[in-house]
Design an enzyme around this catalytic site. Structure first.
Site, PDB file in Angstrom:
ATOM      1  N   LYS A  76     -16.129 -37.978  81.323  1.00 27.84           N
ATOM      2  CA  LYS A  76     -15.980 -39.089  80.480  1.00 27.84           C
ATOM      3  C   LYS A  76     -16.976 -40.544  81.225  1.00 27.84           C
ATOM      4  O   LYS A  76     -17.827 -39.602  81.841  1.00 27.84           O
ATOM      5  CB  LYS A  76     -14.605 -39.867  80.882  1.00 27.84           C
ATOM      6  CG  LYS A  76     -14.527 -40.948  80.873  1.00 27.84           C
ATOM      7  CD  LYS A  76     -13.357 -41.486  81.544  1.00 27.84           C
ATOM      8  CE  LYS A  76     -12.997 -43.081  80.615  1.00 27.84           C
ATOM      9  NZ  LYS A  76     -11.986 -44.142  81.295  1.00 27.84           N
ATOM     10  N   SER A 151      -8.695 -46.089  78.264  1.00 28.18           N
ATOM     11  CA  SER A 151     -10.010 -45.809  77.439  1.00 28.18           C
ATOM     12  C   SER A 151     -10.745 -44.266  77.374  1.00 28.18           C
ATOM     13  O   SER A 151     -11.668 -43.832  77.208  1.00 28.18           O
ATOM     14  CB  SER A 151     -10.803 -46.597  78.347  1.00 28.18           C
ATOM     15  OG  SER A 151     -10.896 -46.440  79.861  1.00 28.18           O
ATOM     16  N   SER A 175      -6.284 -46.100  82.030  1.00 29.37           N
ATOM     17  CA  SER A 175      -6.533 -44.910  81.109  1.00 29.37           C
ATOM     18  C   SER A 175      -6.599 -43.599  81.024  1.00 29.37           C
ATOM     19  O   SER A 175      -7.326 -42.964  79.828  1.00 29.37           O
ATOM     20  CB  SER A 175      -8.249 -45.797  81.068  1.00 29.37           C
ATOM     21  OG  SER A 175      -8.524 -47.055  81.273  1.00 29.37           O
TER      22      SER A 175
END
Lengths: 487, 101, 472
Positions: A76, A151, A175
């Site tokens: 990420k 996210s 997330s």
């Protein structure tokens, strides 16, 4: 190039193939990039093809010394990677080239995993749809008109689409778990302190955790083994070592499981609730004790998140001011002008809104009136979990109130964007470990996630239940094969 | 119930060093009031503890013991700050010799 | 009558080896931006650490200032934007200062007075800014340097008291060995606030703060100026409307308005989640208390008892290394003679050479011998000076230097007797004068003895023999 399908396989299967020299790391890296080229998910912000191939080549002469050796992984884009651009999906850090690796990344490199690239996400991890990214929204591999969740959108989408073997995500209010449930993969938020936050670009410091996002429960346990451990660079990390693979396949019949009433209330989509109930009934038949419980203060998750999470965020994001790393407004006539122009242009709408809320929550008398009270309510909420875990091994429920929904649906509502996380936030508030595990599909063939929560540093119990359910449900979770099946 | 007006929104924006046009001020006025309404829910919680949970960790008394290490070379410091590596300092627009701490 | 109320805030840099929240060196360097780790840059993804030595030093200060200790502590973030603040927040202690509600005792016109200490807490320093023509240059060497902030209660009644408080505070911190406390180098920084109110009322006036005053002396000067300025306004029917921040200009001796304070600064304090809680045990606190060095007040009393004069006491105590040296040596040789030379010739030498007492070429054993021989008056003070100078400049053994300088004394009674008889016989006039009670005569005769011996006669012995001869 001949199309291969190695990336559909699990860590252990790939490890066997690598050990027996049936395939090389280069084959896997090439397949990953071939899949990326074919894909239109916008799951990546930065790719590192040249280095990935170079590293794969170097690994060919080395002994396959561990199960993660030579496997492509995605990170990420809020986790620092040395000399590989790390943007947080923000204009602010569009050209940010970290000079160090996050501890979790360092650990993966030590295992000779190969980083394919940095995954797209909501800007600074603020959002639950992937739509707040400066680099454009991400698509859900199950239905490209839908959001992948967020996210950790790109991490979930790329693992789901079998572009990489696995990915790292981060979870501040859901997330990892929410996109994992929307994309039909296994995502775990570890206990706060299990994985070092050193190198995780901070959002909510007392809530953030890095965690593994994988196709299978076993892969998840293996990846968590690799990234966890105490770190002198993170004073909130804790020295508890465990081998999570030892919990896989253990007997479940003595498990005592709690289901909070709040988790199964009307606010949860009916199909989702039904699927969770099916699981509950099955577990009871297997001899598990499953009981409904009341955990107080769960309903305060959103205000707690807005006060504590966004208060911390407003402070953590103050360092992006045009003075040092990151974007700096090109023209300004004073220091204050530079600050305001830099921050107004460098941050996107959602980030600015959250900074505004967080700043407001801490300003003037609000810190006393709200912030300190919120910290006490947080203690009370956490105490409710502690008491529940005195009697039960696990808490389960749906990961989310809903399944993946259409892109653009969230719109510009200040509050709505938090409501996706009402079931996941309490876990971050308390610092507990929790997983989202795929347990089925809606009629539209959209994945549904089961939320499995354990007490502190008891990820093992989550893996026991999850491995059992994964085996029992035996779902087909490759979105690339959806068409074949439904046709 | 508490509510906040445009002036308050501007004050918060100033604290956060964000520049808002009038449109945005109006937007935030609505948004922040909405959030405020949500947040006021915790006003009604009757506290049963005085303990503040700052971070969910049982860690305490962690230190290092006055050892010097991990210092960066100046060119690395400057590179990390996005400044030309041959400089000695990081330069910012002129600050009036004022102080804040 | 209008009377002033004064409060003092002091920031002191602690001299640990490493910074407070990072392992960068805590040391002045001529090379800007070299004592820096990623943490000091507030680099994305980095987290603070905590230096135990800084906690120890702050604990010592809190105990020496008679404070209550916060056994359970956490840190807080103080949020504001400024280019010298890398993270956009300062990690400090707002809610749980390591010490609170203490006091420091000063002596005002012979009367002892306790100045209340509101709090002492740990925090980090900011970058050093250099303000140029076009821009401001940042040096991160200072970012993260450990500080303690010490805030007095607003109980100081005159500028003189403020000066006494600061001198005492500086001395105390110096003796704890936790800081250089040099205002001119920035390792001690003083802010003073003052307001006037009618005597015997308990409503305070609106205060003005004078920031970053360059010396303790100037704290007194600026407070005097500010007191008079405010008094003039108030006595002429005016009002102090806003809290002001002012600056002292040492060229004009005036304070200058920097800015009026906004309606309170909005620092948005909240507990720092990245640093875990600290618990100081009673045992830790007691052990630290036991290990506190002897404080100047006690030393002062001891020195008075030894018979040192006030100037000597002041000089010795003002320099901690000198005092440490004296404490150790005074038991090994004559304490008074030592004090004399230490605060005289030795100190001038140290100042001239810009070195400290521990950098002397002279061996301490030799100093002890020198002091003892001077105490026995083996040499004249002029010879002593010569001898000491040589020892200070080039070192060596007392005995050898005496020979080298030809200072070897004639202490042989028979040699001196023979010479003195000869001189007495050659100067009958002087003998006559002496017998008639003219003091000058004996000095003249001694001078002859010294001339004859090239100054090497043991003066006390020679005098003794001379007197004996004259009385024959």
């Amino acid at each position: 190039m001949k199309k291969t399908n190695y990336l559909e396989k699990s860590f252990k299967e790939l490890n066997e193939l690598l050990k027996n020299k049936v395939i090389t790391p280069t084959d896997l890296v090439e397949e990953a990039f071939a899949r990326i080229e074919e894909s239109d998910l916008n799951a990546f912000i930065t790719l590192d093809k040249e280095n990935a191939l170079k590293e794969a080549k170097e690994l060919e002469n080395m002994e396959v010394d561990n199960v993660l050796f030579g496997l492509p992984i995605a990170i990420k884009d809020n986790i620092t990677t040395k000399d590989l651009r790390t943007t947080c999906a923000s204009h602010m850090l569009e050209n940010f080239m970290p000079i160090y690796d996050a501890t979790a990344v360092e650990k993966l490199k030590a295992k000779h995993m190969i980083i394919i690239g940095k995954t797209n996400m909501d800007e600074f991890a603020m959002g639950s749809t992937g739509e707040t990214s400066y680099f454009g929204n991400i698509l859900n591999p199950w239905n490209k008109k839908l959001v992948p969740g967020g996210s950790s959108s790109g991490s979930a989408a790329s693992v789901s689409a079998r572009i990489v073997t696995s990915a790292l995500g981060s979870d501040t209010g859901g997330s990892i778990r929410q996109p994992a449930s929307f994309c039909g993969i296994v995502g775990l938020k570890p206990t706060y302190g299990r994985v070092s936050r050193h190198g995780l670009i901070a959002f909510g410091s007392s809530l953030d955790q890095i965690g593994p996002m994988t196709k299978t429960v076993e892969d998840n346990a293996i990846l968590l083994n690799a990234i966890s451990g105490v770190d002198e660079n993170d004073y909130t990390s804790k020295d508890v070592t465990d081998d999570f693979t030892t919990y896989l396949g253990k007997d479940i019949k003595d498990l005592k499981i709690a289901v909070p009433t709040y988790f199964m209330s009307e606010q949860v989509n009916e199909t989702v609730r039904e699927k969770v109930l099916e699981v509950i009934h099955h577990l009871m038949k297997q001899g598990c004790v499953v009981e409904e419980v009341n955990i107080p203060y769960l309903e305060y998750a959103i205000p707690l998140y807005q006060i504590i999470g966004l208060g911390e965020a407003s402070s953590n994001l103050a360092r992006y001011d045009g003075v040092k790393y990151g974007y700096k407004a090109p023209n300004y006539d004073s220091l204050e002008d530079m600050y305001e122009k830099t921050r107004s242009a460098g941050f996107g709408e959602e980030v600015k809104r959250r900074i505004m809320i967080g700043t407001f929550m801490l300003s003037g008398e609000n810190a006393n009136q709200y912030y300190h009270k919120a910290l006490k309510v947080r203690e009370m909420l956490t105490d409710g979990f502690r008491k529940t875990f005195e009697k039960y091994d696990l808490i389960i429920g749906p990961t989310n109130t809903n399944v993946a929904y259409p892109l653009g649906q969230k719109g510009d509502d200040a509050l709505k964007s938090f409501y996706d996380d009402i079931l996941t936030i309490p876990v971050n508030m308390a610092g507990l470990p929790a997983m989202s595990l795929p347990i089925g599909f809606t009629e539209e063939h959209l994945p549904i996630g089961l939320h499995i929560i354990a007490s502190y540093f008891n990820e093992g119990k989550i893996y026991t239940l999850a491995s059992y359910l994964e085996k029992y449900l035996n779902l087909s979770l490759d979105p690339n094969k959806k068409e074949e099946e439904t046709c | 119930m508490k509510s906040l007006d445009k002036e308050h929104v501007k004050h918060v924006a100033k604290l956060a060093r964000l520049r808002l046009d009038e449109n945005e001020v109006s937007k935030y006025e609505i948004a922040l009031n909405q959030i405020l309404e949500e947040i006021e829910k915790i006003e009604n919680v009757e506290l049963t503890t005085n303990v503040e949970l700052i971070a969910p960790t049982e860690n305490h008394d962690l230190y290092f013991h006055d050892t010097v290490k991990n210092e960066l070379k100046r060119n690395i410091v400057l590179k990390a700050c996005g400044v030309d590596e041959t400089h000695e300092y990081i330069e910012v627009p002129k600050v009036i010799a004022d102080e804040e701490n | 009558m209008l009377v002033p109320t004064i409060g003092i805030e002091v920031h002191v840099e602690l001299k640990s080896k490493a910074k407070v929240y990072s392992t960068a060196k805590n040391e002045f360097s001529y090379e800007p931006n070299t004592n820096v780790t990623l943490i000091d840059l507030g680099y994305p993804g980095t987290l603070p650490k905590l230096n135990r030595e800084v906690v120890n030093m702050a604990l010592k200060a809190a105990l020496a200032l008679n404070c209550e200790i916060s056994k359970d502590m956490h840190f807080d973030r103080k949020n504001y934007f400024y280019p010298d603040l890398p993270k956009g927040y300062q990690i400090t202690q707002s809610m749980t200062p390591i010490g609170h509600d203490g006091y420091l005792e000063i002596e005002v016109n012979g009367k002892k007075k306790q100045i209340g200490i509101e709090r002492i807490h740990i925090e980090e320093d900011t970058c050093k800014s250099i303000h140029g023509e076009t821009g401001t240059l940042l040096n991160f060497n200072r970012a993260g340097v450990p500080l303690v902030e010490i805030v007095s209660k607003p109980v100081i009644e005159t500028p003189e008291e403020a000066v006494l408080y600061l001198e005492k505070l500086r001395e105390t911190l110096l003796y704890l060995g936790i800081s250089d406390v040099k205002i001119e180098e920035g390792s001690m920084r003083c802010d003073a606030n003052i307001s006037l109110h009618e005597e015997n009322t308990d409503t305070f006036g609106t205060k003005c703060e004078i920031k970053n005053i360059g010396s303790i002396h100037n704290v007194g000067v600026s407070l005097h100026y500010e007191e008079n300025r405010q008094r003039e306004i108030l006595e002429n029917g005016g009002q102090i409307l806003h809290e002001e921040t002012r600056r002292f200009d040492d060229k004009t001796g005036k304070t200058i308005l920097m800015r009026t304070k906004e309606t309170g600064n909005d620092y948005r304090y909240f507990p720092e989640p990245d640093l875990p809680m600290i618990h100081l045990t009673l045992e830790e606190i007691e052990n630290t208390k036991k290990q506190l060095p002897i404080m100047p007040d006690v030393l002062r009393e001891n020195y008075r008892k030894l018979g040192l004069n006030e100037n000597q006491i002041k000089t010795i105590i003002a320099a901690r290394d000198l005092c440490e040296f004296y404490e150790q040596e005074r038991k090994l040789c004559d304490a008074n003679v030592l004090a004399n030379y230490l605060t005289g010739d030795i100190l001038s030498f140290l100042n001239r050479e810009k070195i400290n007492i521990n950098e002397l070429k002279m061996d301490v054993k030799e100093l002890e011998e020198f002091v003892n021989r001077m105490a026995k008056k083996e040499f004249s003070s002029k010879q002593g000076k010569e001898l000491l100078n040589e020892l200070l400049e080039n070192g060596g053994k007392v005995e050898e230097v005496i020979k080298k300088l030809g200072l070897a004394q004639i202490s042989d009674t028979s040699v001196l007797e023979e010479m003195i008889i000869k001189i007495v016989n050659n100067h009958p006039d002087s003998v006559k004068d002496y017998k008639e009670g003219k003091d000058r005569a004996i000095k003249f005769l001694m001078g002859q003895v010294m001339k004859e011996t090239k100054g090497q006669a043991n003066p006390s012995l020679a005098m003794e023999i001379l007197k004996a001869e004259l009385s024959k």
